[in-house]
Enzyme design. Sequence first.
Site, PDB file in Angstrom:
ATOM      1  N   PRO A 601       0.803  -1.231   0.000  1.00 52.21           N
ATOM      2  CA  PRO A 601       0.000   0.000   0.000  1.00 52.21           C
ATOM      3  C   PRO A 601       0.835   1.280   0.000  1.00 52.21           C
ATOM      4  O   PRO A 601       0.516   2.227  -0.727  1.00 52.21           O
ATOM      5  CB  PRO A 601      -0.820  -0.109   1.294  1.00 52.21           C
ATOM      6  CG  PRO A 601      -0.843  -1.562   1.613  1.00 52.21           C
ATOM      7  CD  PRO A 601       0.419  -2.153   1.079  1.00 52.21           C
ATOM      8  N   GLU A 674       1.999   3.264 -14.989  1.00 50.84           N
ATOM      9  CA  GLU A 674       1.531   4.071 -16.117  1.00 50.84           C
ATOM     10  C   GLU A 674       0.178   4.731 -15.823  1.00 50.84           C
ATOM     11  O   GLU A 674       0.003   5.920 -16.077  1.00 50.84           O
ATOM     12  CB  GLU A 674       1.411   3.232 -17.394  1.00 50.84           C
ATOM     13  CG  GLU A 674       2.455   2.156 -17.604  1.00 50.84           C
ATOM     14  CD  GLU A 674       3.877   2.648 -17.883  1.00 50.84           C
ATOM     15  OE1 GLU A 674       4.043   3.771 -18.355  1.00 50.84           O
ATOM     16  OE2 GLU A 674       4.818   1.884 -17.604  1.00 50.84           O
TER      17      GLU A 674
HETATM   18 MO1  MOS Z   1       7.816   2.933 -18.708  1.00 52.34          MO
HETATM   19  S1  MOS Z   1       7.507   4.346 -20.166  1.00 52.34           S
HETATM   20  O1  MOS Z   1       7.389   1.535 -19.495  1.00 52.34           O
HETATM   21  O2  MOS Z   1       9.363   3.125 -18.158  1.00 52.34           O
END
Ligand code: MOS
Length: 712
Positions: A601, A674
Amino acid sequence: MIDQLSFPDDTDRVDGVAKVTGKARYFAEFDLPGLSYAVLVTSTITRGRITRINTRSAGNAPGVLAVVSHVNRPETPGYEAENAPAMRIFYTDQVFFNGQPVAMVVADTFERATYAASLVEVSYEKEAFNTDFEHSLDKIKKPKNPAQGQYRRGVEDAYKTAPVKVEATYTLPIETHNPMELHGIVAFWNAADKLTVYAKTQGVKSTQSSLARTFGLPPENVQVYSEYVGGGFGMGLRTWPLEIASVMAAKLTGKPVKLVLTRDQMFTMVGNRPAAWQQIGLGASENGKLVGITHHSLAQSSVYEDFMENITGMSKFMYGCPNVNTTSAIVPLDMSVPIWMRGPGEATGAFALESAVDELAFKLNMDPLDFRILNDPDTDMEKNRPFSDKNVKEAYRRGAEAIGWKNRSQQPAKLSQGDWLLGYGVSTGVFGAFRRSATVKAVFSSDGTLVLQSAASDIGPGTGTGMVRIASGVTGIPAEKITFELGDSSLPPAPSQGGSATLSTVGAAVNDVCVQLISNLKELAVNSGLKADAAFTDILKKNNLPFVEVTKESKGGAEQGKYSMYSFSIHFVQVKVHKRTGVVKVNKIVSVGDAGKIVSPKTARSQMVGGAVGGLGMALTEEAIIDHRYGRYVNNNFGDYHVPVNADIPDIDVIFIDKPDPHINPMGAKGMGEIALIGFSAAVANAVFNATGKRIRSLPITPDKVLEQPQV
Ligand code: MOS
């Protein structure tokens, strides 16, 4: 498998103390005996040829050991191979971009190398060049694989026939990764055919294989260390020419060579998020059901190498829609090649799609949250498969509650506080949830400690912490007795840290090796007359073993073809926009992550916070600017390239759905590196519209744009 995991409450970052006390060593801190220092000489023209390179005074300057250039570079068998990279450093007299390395000076001190580099005289034959993306949208190159980025389901451009439609163009400037740690390498040759490097890389195995290929060595003769990395965001996913140059210099001088880039070189030598142009068409029925999505994208690339990312990906599956068509192409420019940057492709695409969705919802006079919920599909219409796990409706609801969405006005420019207009915005982010193949070795010793090893990387997300927690959850061994070793190419193989796949991939291997370890220990117990649940240390004692070890490879199986696996994020922001100056401030952020089981976490929250900060920079401040007369960056420093500072960052509330994905891996955990950033910039743009009635379709949203843009 999920049931047997019982995680410790929470764990501080296992290498946190080492990092903040300076005990953690980054590549530039390896002070090897005889270490020498490299400085790059870079091209002052943008395209053309080197006609003459005079290194005499540089070579005679005090302390100089070598000057390397295309005139005297050592053998690089990989450069002769058929699949050799297009930009081979010091290979020919060709110049492909401004700031391209044309020589490297090595000296006994950094200062002497810097001085000597200033003495290298380079003459050029200039050629006409083009660095202007905005005015080159007609100079398109289709991707090598014609199918890449091209997609159609149902009727093409069906949005045009819908009763309610929007059509708009969105642009993004070049953004640079610019982590705090500068890029570079320390390289030395232990023998004529043996190389050791301390690198800044997101993949020690990929650096190993690329150096081995270039210098014609067996991979095992190349040792790569990269235990600590001060941020990467994608720029560490390949071996750059500057690293090859340093290895060449180490060969020529016979000494360990260290190269650390300057901050301005970080703009030209290690990639960037490409500038992009996107056109979106969305159409819906009167009641708000999507009828058609059209998404075209163009992004900047280089003349010497193609780089194309998946900008239109999200438009194909995020919303339920019978008719979708997309195209993608690149615009080659006389600039250095871009590379993936946090949320590659999708972060660019989500800005356009999620802004357009907000525009359409406004036209329909619908709450954009209601519009998204109405169009949230139950299955992936692109792949025609069920999602492995998806809880975005719950995420929308929980985020809305936390930001106070009920206080939002559907009509823009209605809320204010003194000189500031207030607005709320939301957007969705998504990125593929992957599981690749990794191998982990586990060594359990009679003192009760467990050491896990894998050639993984940790560029900051807290990989070691996550792995320790998984191992502790499986074995019951307390976290403080477990160590995870990474960043060393001689360890069992793991993929590069990219695409938010490390926790899923290496974590699954940690899980599997620990399950195997326990089963081996139990067998040992029973065979030596102990109960199967005897203490692990007693089992070793009874058998007179100082340690036991297991190595296991782990990868995903058929489930990857049966389900559509994604991580999702919903970003909510409240902004204020100054009525007279157009300054935008973000007052509050709520980011909701739907990424399966949250294994760690504390570090997971940090990932989401970091992504929100990066997203805020993308939305409001970040823009690398080129003077097209010279093809050079003009704001290539942290004074002029604006990243958010502490004063720009408000309270960030991170919420996790925290439900295990039943299919992806034994932990049920998906990546979030991401999704932490993807979509964020659209949430800000949508909030600015809600505050002001002004739709800004070009990032970053600077005060001049806010002032100039007319209200709807
Ligand atoms: Mo990330 S852009 O897959 O380091």
